[in-house]
Design a protein around this motif. Structure first.
Motif, short mmCIF file in Angstrom:
data_model
loop_
_atom_site.label_atom_id
_atom_site.label_comp_id
_atom_site.label_asym_id
_atom_site.label_seq_id
_atom_site.Cartn_x
_atom_site.Cartn_y
_atom_site.Cartn_z
N LYS A 92 0.83 -1.21 0.00
CA LYS A 92 0.00 0.00 0.00
C LYS A 92 0.86 1.26 0.00
O LYS A 92 0.55 2.25 -0.66
N GLU A 93 1.97 1.23 0.76
CA GLU A 93 2.85 2.40 0.79
C GLU A 93 3.51 2.61 -0.57
O GLU A 93 3.66 3.75 -1.02
N TRP A 120 -6.95 6.86 -2.66
CA TRP A 120 -6.09 5.94 -1.91
C TRP A 120 -6.31 6.10 -0.41
O TRP A 120 -6.42 5.11 0.32
N PHE A 121 -6.40 7.34 0.06
CA PHE A 121 -6.58 7.57 1.50
C PHE A 121 -7.97 7.16 1.97
O PHE A 121 -8.15 6.77 3.13
N GLN A 122 -8.95 7.24 1.10
CA GLN A 122 -10.28 6.76 1.48
C GLN A 122 -10.24 5.25 1.72
O GLN A 122 -10.75 4.74 2.73
N LYS A 123 -9.56 4.55 0.81
CA LYS A 123 -9.43 3.10 0.97
C LYS A 123 -8.55 2.76 2.19
O LYS A 123 -8.82 1.81 2.92
N PHE A 124 -7.53 3.58 2.39
CA PHE A 124 -6.62 3.35 3.52
C PHE A 124 -7.36 3.53 4.84
O PHE A 124 -7.18 2.76 5.79
N SER A 125 -8.23 4.55 4.90
CA SER A 125 -9.01 4.79 6.12
C SER A 125 -9.95 3.60 6.40
O SER A 125 -10.07 3.15 7.54
N TRP A 141 -9.49 0.55 5.41
CA TRP A 141 -8.63 -0.59 5.77
C TRP A 141 -8.20 -0.53 7.23
O TRP A 141 -8.23 -1.53 7.94
N LEU A 142 -7.83 0.66 7.69
CA LEU A 142 -7.43 0.82 9.09
C LEU A 142 -8.57 0.47 10.03
O LEU A 142 -8.40 -0.22 11.03
N THR A 143 -9.76 0.96 9.67
CA THR A 143 -10.92 0.74 10.53
C THR A 143 -11.29 -0.74 10.60
O THR A 143 -11.63 -1.27 11.67
N GLN A 144 -11.19 -1.43 9.48
CA GLN A 144 -11.59 -2.84 9.44
C GLN A 144 -10.51 -3.75 10.00
O GLN A 144 -10.80 -4.76 10.63
N LYS A 145 -9.26 -3.37 9.78
CA LYS A 145 -8.17 -4.29 10.09
C LYS A 145 -7.74 -4.24 11.55
O LYS A 145 -7.38 -5.25 12.14
N PHE A 146 -7.77 -3.06 12.15
CA PHE A 146 -7.21 -2.88 13.49
C PHE A 146 -8.31 -2.59 14.50
O PHE A 146 -9.24 -1.85 14.23
N ARG A 147 -8.12 -3.17 15.68
CA ARG A 147 -9.15 -3.05 16.72
C ARG A 147 -8.83 -1.97 17.74
O ARG A 147 -9.69 -1.61 18.53
N GLU A 192 -10.68 9.15 10.03
CA GLU A 192 -11.02 10.10 8.97
C GLU A 192 -10.25 11.41 9.15
O GLU A 192 -9.71 11.97 8.19
N GLU A 193 -10.18 11.90 10.39
CA GLU A 193 -9.43 13.13 10.67
C GLU A 193 -7.96 12.94 10.33
O GLU A 193 -7.32 13.81 9.71
N LEU A 194 -7.43 11.81 10.73
CA LEU A 194 -6.01 11.55 10.52
C LEU A 194 -5.70 11.43 9.02
O LEU A 194 -4.71 11.99 8.53
N CYS A 195 -6.54 10.72 8.29
CA CYS A 195 -6.31 10.56 6.85
C CYS A 195 -6.51 11.88 6.10
O CYS A 195 -5.83 12.11 5.09
N GLN A 196 -7.39 12.73 6.57
CA GLN A 196 -7.54 14.05 5.94
C GLN A 196 -6.27 14.87 6.09
O GLN A 196 -5.82 15.53 5.16
N TRP A 197 -5.69 14.80 7.28
CA TRP A 197 -4.42 15.51 7.49
C TRP A 197 -3.34 14.95 6.57
O TRP A 197 -2.54 15.71 5.99
N LEU A 198 -3.29 13.63 6.42
CA LEU A 198 -2.31 13.01 5.54
C LEU A 198 -2.53 13.40 4.09
O LEU A 198 -1.57 13.63 3.34
N LYS A 199 -3.80 13.51 3.67
CA LYS A 199 -4.09 13.94 2.29
C LYS A 199 -3.56 15.34 2.06
O LYS A 199 -2.95 15.63 1.02
#
Length: 531
Positions: free
Chosen positions: A320-321, A339-344, A346-352, A400-407
């Motif tokens: 992904k990177e 990409w960041f929408q999909k990454f967000s 993925w983070l939500t689904q993959k990590f608890r 979502e906040e974190l990925c927006q900052w990354l975008k």
């Protein structure tokens, strides 16, 4: 006083050895004189000798077979074997068995005395070394545990199993774990206390650890410069119970350290059932402890949490990177947003837990920073933004906040790339040209070397150079070499072979072919035309 056994089925030979040597002067005494191998072994069992002088050829039990059994009774016994025959096979078998020496009859007693003295000198040396070995057994035990934490399981079992009995280690517990305890404020303590008092504090910490972990079946502490590596073993409970017990004890130790002015960080390794798999627990403890940089507010890190309880190492892929870096290179902001929408998602689904997601974010930020450095961009403002997030990442409430900052960060990078990429490409090519001009005389010069000097990948450099300079790297190197050769041809009297070597050609004929292909004329003809 050394104890001597003489074994020979020839009475006169045995008596000769006993009577013709002044054993008292040698600080030795004859305790057994036996006339066959079987009686020698029986005597050895009753009172072991330090040195056996034995004939090889005896009817019931030959000297070599007798020696083998004697060494089983006393592995430290020294044996001098005697034979009436000069047989190389006897000597070879005797020495392979472990006999100290092999001599022939008729005996030269002066020669035998010297061999006995040599045996006694070796005994004394071995006794001294044996005492040193016994004194160093704690160090050997420490080395054993240090090795087992650093070796793969199969290698650890192969190399270290023979030491278990010797070190009196009975390691048959249900579960094991490695915990790394480090004093985070060790540099400050050393500066204030000095090394000697700091080491005393480590001893105090050792006492504290020993007291707090007394409920565990097995605890071994390996000292490190700034803390301890703890090897824990326990039985009579389930894996999760052992983990909870370990975590609770480590928390108690960390809490008890605070009033003492000790700031303790702990990395708890994964639980393993096989003692020989301690390396796996150790590596996860090391990995867990690395996350103290990312989470300075914590001091205890669990290896299972660091890797993810439901994740394997294979889940941490760079795929992904890599995809994001490719999009940055293209400056495709729309695709970056997707990409960041999909990454967000993925983070939500993959990590608890938030920490799992943060680990991925830190990895991604590190990769973006590396990309900045490879491009040699002015990154001060971008670095400041990233460092701020490193220290305030808990201020983000959701992915979502974190990925927006990354975008936003990536959009800024795309703008920087537009304005500085051409300058970067030009500087990179200038650097490469300078490197080639300095190294074209080396006949091993290749694309990989040039790319490594420029700190970029070979494929990237090859495409960039061709696009920027209008010529491939290999053609440019050839051009520089042929130009240099032309100068040598017109200004020196060097032979073609010398010129080819100076211009980076290992083969004179290949040089001539390349020169003619480039210049349309052979080197010799070129020299004739221009001189």
């Amino acid at each position: 006083m050394k104890k001597i056994m003489i074994v020979d089925d020839n009475y006169l030979s045995a008596e000769g050895i006993e009577k013709n040597i002044d054993w008292e002067t040698l600080n030795a005494e004859i305790i057994h004189v036996c006339y066959n191998g079987t009686s020698a072994i029986e005597a050895m069992k009753k009172e072991p000798a330090d040195l056996i002088i034995s004939d090889i050829e005896m009817p019931d039990l030959d000297g070599i077979s007798m020696s083998r059994q004697a060494l089983e009774i006393n592995p430290m016994v020294k044996i001098i074997l005697i034979s009436a025959y000069d047989k190389f096979e006897y000597a070879r078998r005797a020495l392979l068995l472990g006999a100290l020496d092999y001599i022939e009859k008729p005996l030269d007693y002066a020669y035998l005395i010297q061999k006995v003295k040599n045996a006694f000198a070796l005994m004394e040396k071995e006794q001294k070394n044996l005492q040193l070995l016994k004194q160093s057994r704690p160090l050997l035990t420490e080395k054993f545990f240090r090795e087992i934490t650093h070796l793969p399981s199969s290698e650890a079992a192969y190399r270290l199993k023979p030491y278990l009995k010797y070190l009196n280690l009975e390691l048959n517990y249900d579960f094991y774990a490695v915990v790394i305890l480090e004093l985070e404020n060790a540099p400050d303590l050393k500066a204030v206390y000095g090394i000697e008092k700091f080491q005393m504090e480590l001893f105090n910490l050792q006492d504290l650890i020993t007291e707090e972990t007394a409920s565990l079946d097995f605890v071994y502490l390996l000292p490190d410069m700034d803390g301890y590596l703890c090897i824990l073993g326990h039985s009579g409970c389930q894996s999760n119970s052992f983990r909870q017990l370990t975590s609770g004890l480590i928390s108690s130790i960390a809490d008890a350290c605070q009033p003492l002015g000790l700031s303790l960080n702990a990395g708890i390794g994964t639980i393993v059932q096989d003692f020989w798999n301690l390396n796996h627990s150790y590596k996860s403890a090391v990995h867990a402890l690395e996350y103290r940089f990312f989470f300075p507010h914590q001091n205890i890190f669990d290896g299972r949490e660091a890797l993810g309880s439901d994740l394997s190492v294979a889940d941490f892929s760079d795929t992904k990177e890599d995809e994001l870096i490719r999009l940055l290179c293209k400056k495709d902001t729309a695709a970056i947003d997707l990409w960041f929408q999909k990454f967000s998602d993925w983070l939500t689904q993959k990590f608890r837990t938030k920490n799992f997601a943060f680990i991925q974010i830190y990895s991604l930020l590190g990769r973006i920073l590396k990309f900045f450095y490879e491009l040699n961009l002015d990154t001060h403002d971008l670095e400041a933004k990233i460092l701020y997030v490193y220290n305030h990442i808990n201020e983000f409430h959701n992915t979502e906040e974190l990925c927006q900052w990354l975008k936003d960060l990536c959009h800024l990078l795309c703008r920087k790339l537009d304005s500085s990429m051409n300058d970067y490409h030009q500087k990179l090519c200038e650097l490469v040209i300078s490197y080639i001009n300095e190294h074209y005389t080396d006949n091993t010069l290749c694309l990989n070397d040039i790319a490594a000097s420029a700190n970029v990948s070979p494929a990237y450099l090859s495409a960039l150079f061709k696009k920027n300079q209008g010529i491939s790297l290999s053609d440019f190197i050839t051009s520089q070499r042929i130009s240099a050769a032309a100068r040598y041809l017109t200004t020196t009297t060097m032979s073609l072979k010398e010129i080819s070597l100076k211009c980076g050609y290992a083969n004179q004929y290949y040089f001539s072919t390349s020169f003619k292909k480039k210049m349309g004329i052979t080197p010799s003809a070129y020299r004739e035309q221009h001189t």
